[in-house]
Design an enzyme around this catalytic site. Structure first.
Site, PDB file in Angstrom:
ATOM      1  N   CYS A  68       0.837  -1.201   0.000  1.00  5.86           N
ATOM      2  CA  CYS A  68       0.000   0.000   0.000  1.00  5.86           C
ATOM      3  C   CYS A  68       0.874   1.253   0.000  1.00  5.86           C
ATOM      4  CB  CYS A  68      -0.910  -0.058   1.230  1.00  5.86           C
ATOM      5  SG  CYS A  68      -1.585   1.511   1.784  1.00  5.86           S
ATOM      6  N   CYS A  71       0.264   3.863   2.676  1.00  2.95           N
ATOM      7  CA  CYS A  71       0.733   3.354   3.980  1.00  2.95           C
ATOM      8  C   CYS A  71       2.228   3.599   4.143  1.00  2.95           C
ATOM      9  CB  CYS A  71       0.482   1.849   4.106  1.00  2.95           C
ATOM     10  SG  CYS A  71      -1.241   1.368   4.051  1.00  2.95           S
TER      11      CYS A  71
END
Ligand SMILES: [Zn+2]
Length: 144
Positions: A68, A71
């Protein structure tokens, strides 16, 4: 008035009873002797999550995954916040790829999702990464 509070060690995850007046004095774990506040997020898994979530320190959790992008971009903000918020707050990370049981227990649908636990209960949640200032403001607002 100082009061003893229970906090979990970020290394061996054993519970320690620490006088609240001594929190800022770099206390060490009575079991493994490591620093109870290392200035970095704790890696949480199904085995240690409840110990940290039920500690008397509020726990801010970052649910993330290696694939991600947002993230990964948020990771340095979260890591830096750990050194700024400790010893008032504990920060922890859950890799949702490895800890799918925790992700499903909390119904995580998008990542990053940030959660604040206090006394074993979820008290706040927000989905999506935030810039550093906004993140600190969000945490401080939730904790009064
Ligand atoms: Zn320890």
């Amino acid at each position: 008035m100082s009061q003893p509070i229970i906090i979990a060690c970020p290394h061996c995850h054993r519970k320690n009873r620490i006088d609240s007046d001594r929190l800022a004095e770099s206390p060490r774990c009575g079991v493994c002797k490591a620093a109870l506040f290392a200035g970095e997020p704790v890696v949480l898994d199904t085995g240690n999550f409840n110990t940290h979530a039920s500690s008397e320190l509020p726990l801010v959790v970052d649910f993330w995954a290696p694939w991600c992008g947002p993230c990964r971009q948020f990771a340095p903000t979260f890591a830096k916040a750990a050194s700024e918020l400790e010893p008032r707050v504990r920060l922890g990370k859950v890799n949702t790829e490895e800890q799918q049981a925790l992700a499903s227990r909390f119904g995580i649908r998008s990542i990053p999702t940030l959660l604040i636990m206090r006394g074993g209960k979820e008290i706040a949640r927000v989905a999506g990464a935030m810039p550093p200032g906004q993140f600190m403001q969000w945490v401080n607002q939730q904790l009064g």
